[in-house]
Design a protein around this motif. Structure first.
Motif, mmCIF file in Angstrom:
data_model
loop_
_atom_site.group_PDB
_atom_site.id
_atom_site.type_symbol
_atom_site.label_atom_id
_atom_site.label_comp_id
_atom_site.label_asym_id
_atom_site.label_seq_id
_atom_site.Cartn_x
_atom_site.Cartn_y
_atom_site.Cartn_z
ATOM 1 N N TRP B 76 10.072 16.701 -1.089
ATOM 2 C CA TRP B 76 10.858 15.712 -1.778
ATOM 3 C C TRP B 76 12.118 16.125 -2.373
ATOM 4 N N TRP B 85 4.613 10.097 -5.974
ATOM 5 C CA TRP B 85 3.923 9.521 -4.698
ATOM 6 C C TRP B 85 2.549 9.870 -4.493
ATOM 7 N N SER B 166 14.915 7.403 -3.416
ATOM 8 C CA SER B 166 13.471 7.786 -3.312
ATOM 9 C C SER B 166 12.690 6.585 -4.001
ATOM 10 N N ILE B 170 9.848 4.594 -2.057
ATOM 11 C CA ILE B 170 8.608 4.554 -2.775
ATOM 12 C C ILE B 170 7.993 3.289 -2.819
ATOM 13 N N SER B 242 7.217 12.326 3.189
ATOM 14 C CA SER B 242 8.106 11.949 2.098
ATOM 15 C C SER B 242 9.206 10.868 2.249
#
Lengths: 306, 273
Positions: B76, B85, B166, B170, B242
């Motif tokens: 990540w 996560w 990110s 997610i 990721s």
């Protein structure tokens, strides 16, 4: 011409192999309220549940306004007071009625007005912000009746609408039904035969899952043999029967219950038998509580054939 | 005029949100969730990301994290989101089972459904409640991601754009992961009498299904493919991926959700109310 709004063909429903409804076929046309009666376990609630789309029949077919029960197009035509249905305890009564109105197509503002209107009809306007748990059984029943009045449904099915209500509210519900009829057709399932006799013109009788239909005040007026029902104050039955039998035109006097007498007479022989009966009662210094034309609904539906 | 399918579903969805945000029970749930999340954010996420950050800069970390089974965290860009996560893959499915267990059962048992089905079809009600459950979970995910983003930017303001990317990755992946869990609870809720029973049944079904398939596949290896039927079976693989990589496996939860929703709708439309 009145149109048919309910059509049931050879309807059957079985619970664990036991028939709750057996080959029931009937039609209801729009107009005056229709009563649905029958002993416990006769299948009244099963029939109501099938009509509302809560239950699928095991056999046969049902159509309401030409549509299958549960069809979304029925939402603005059909409404009901289901038995044993309770509102969500999390929300206030007003919030839930507004939500029901929104689901029926009311705008947010109109839904609020509609919720207030229907609560006002059942004299519960002040309970708008109450939660269901704060209401008594009778008040909850009235709220359930209020939800059935949202919008302008053409058919309202009421399962035991007056059970658990006080006399003032029973009268109120009766007047709501009278006001909305015949624009709205009501089907009322109830054990209160006196109440049904006051409101309905047609009675559907379910017995052992089998349906028969009776039109009130119709068959009797066509026949020369007619009836009077007398409720007396405590009296000697044999004496009353003996005296009444002597009146001209009287065919038979029965005593189905204590202090209750049914006089069967020939209208063609004595059209004014009522006056004669009253005179007979007065002459004998008896007292009566009630004097009514015809047989009671209870007598007609459940004891006539015996 | 009665609302169309989309508007009915939207109305039910709104009412479910109202249940969460304007009722005492819902607010209590939010407060509890916020307190739990505060501690997760403050300790595991912040400290683990500090540690990861230090290990990444020293260059010796990957061996240690790989040794303890958390090597994928090094993939990540921002350590906070790597830790998030891993936590979310465990926490949100468990949360999902508990908060979506009562999509329809208590209303059905109470008879409230009768009032509703007189106004809308069972299908609209079923999908409306499902959508409501998904929206509530989306709100919780987005809120937790925003707090993680704030924590990251507070540490290093230059990470804003990477953190945003990110977060979106997610949010999308997590919602896809939760779809079959929510759909399974919708199906169970349509047939079982209470939320508690739904939860118990969900756990039993998952355990037995996994156990039976594992048992059978030891004799007939090809049956191992049946694991695709178990919601969340791809979680181990997901944990190793990721950013946007988990989307490669999105077909599994999407397919599971589709099948489970059809089963749920079938049950619901035949259920006696």
């Amino acid at each position: 011409m009145s149109r048919t709004i309910i059509q049931c063909q050879q309807l059957g429903h079985y619970y664990s192999g036991k028939a709750a409804l057996n080959n029931v076929s009937f039609e209801v046309v729009e107009g005056e309220p229709v009563g649905l009666v029958g002993p416990n376990g006769a299948g009244k609630t099963t029939l109501m549940n099938i009509l509302c789309g809560f239950l699928r029949p095991t056999l046969g077919s049902v159509s309401l306004f030409g549509l299958n029960p549960g069809n979304p197009e029925l939402s603005d035509k059909l409404s009901a007071l289901p038995q044993d249905a309770r509102l969500d305890p999390t929300f206030t009564i007003g919030e839930q009625l507004q939500f029901f109105a929104r689901l029926q197509g009311f705008s947010s503002k109109e839904a609020n007005k509609e919720a207030v209107r229907v609560l006002d009809l059942v004299a519960l306007k002040d309970s708008f912000k109450e939660k269901p748990v704060a209401l008594s059984h009778g008040m909850s029943k009235r709220v359930s009746i209020a939800q059935a009045l949202i919008g302008s449904p053409q058919l309202i099915l009421l399962d035991e609408p007056t059970a658990g209500l006080d006399p003032i509210n029973i009268r109120n519900i009766r007047s709501i039904i009278s006001e909305l009829s015949p624009k709205t057709t009501f089907i009322i399932s109830s054990h209160d035969l006196e109440e049904l006799g006051r409101v309905c013109q047609q009675i559907l009788l379910l017995e052992n899952g089998i349906m028969s239909s009776t039109r009130l005040n119709m068959s009797e007026n066509d026949s020369p043999t007619r009836f009077f029902t007398i409720q007396m104050e405590p009296c000697l039955a044999s004496e009353v029967i003996g005296q009444l039998k002597r009146l001209a035109g009287v065919i038979h006097v029965s005593n189905p219950q204590k202090n209750e007498f049914i006089v069967e007479y020939n209208y063609e022989i004595e059209p004014q038998i009522d006056l004669k009966i009253i005179t007979c009662i007065t002459d004998n210094h008896w007292q009566y509580r009630q004097f009514s034309r015809g047989k009671t609904l209870e007598e007609k539906l459940f004891f006539e054939k015996q | 005029m009665p609302p169309n399918f989309f508007n009915s579903v939207l109305l039910i969805c709104q009412f479910e949100l109202k249940r969460l945000f304007s009722t005492r029970k819902g607010l209590l749930y939010i407060i509890t969730f916020a307190v739990v999340w505060y501690f997760i954010l403050l300790y595991p996420i912040r400290y683990a990301s500090d540690l990861l950050g230090r290990q990444q800069s020293s260059g010796h970390g990957s061996t240690f994290f790989e040794f303890i089974g958390f090597g994928s965290l090094m993939n990540w860009q921002i350590p906070e989101f790597g830790v998030y996560w891993r936590f979310a893959l465990i926490m949100f499915p468990i949360l999902c089972i508990s908060i979506t267990a009562d999509q329809t059962c208590s209303d059905r048992e109470r008879g409230t459904f009768r009032f509703l089905t007189l106004r809308i079809s069972r299908g609209r009600l079923f999908f409306g409640r499902f959508m409501g459950a998904m929206v509530i979970q989306a709100i919780l995910i987005i809120t937790t991601l925003i707090t993680t983003l704030v924590l990251t930017v507070y540490r290093d303001g230059s990470l804003l754009s990477s953190a945003f990317n990110s977060s979106v990755a997610i949010a999308v992946n997590l919602l896809i992961v939760l779809l079959p869990f929510t759909a399974m609870m919708a199906a169970l809720s349509a047939t079982i009498k209470s939320a508690k029973q739904s939860t118990v049944w969900a756990i039993l079904i998952w355990s037995f299904l996994a156990g039976i398939i594992s048992g059978l596949s030891s004799y007939i290896p090809v049956l191992d493919n049946l694991k695709v039927l178990i919601p969340g079976y791809q979680m181990t693989e997901l944990a190793q991926l990721s950013e946007w990589q988990p989307l490669h496996l999105a077909y599994v939860p999407l397919l599971q959700s589709f099948v489970l929703l059809i089963i749920g709708y079938w049950i619901m439309s035949r259920q006696t109310l």
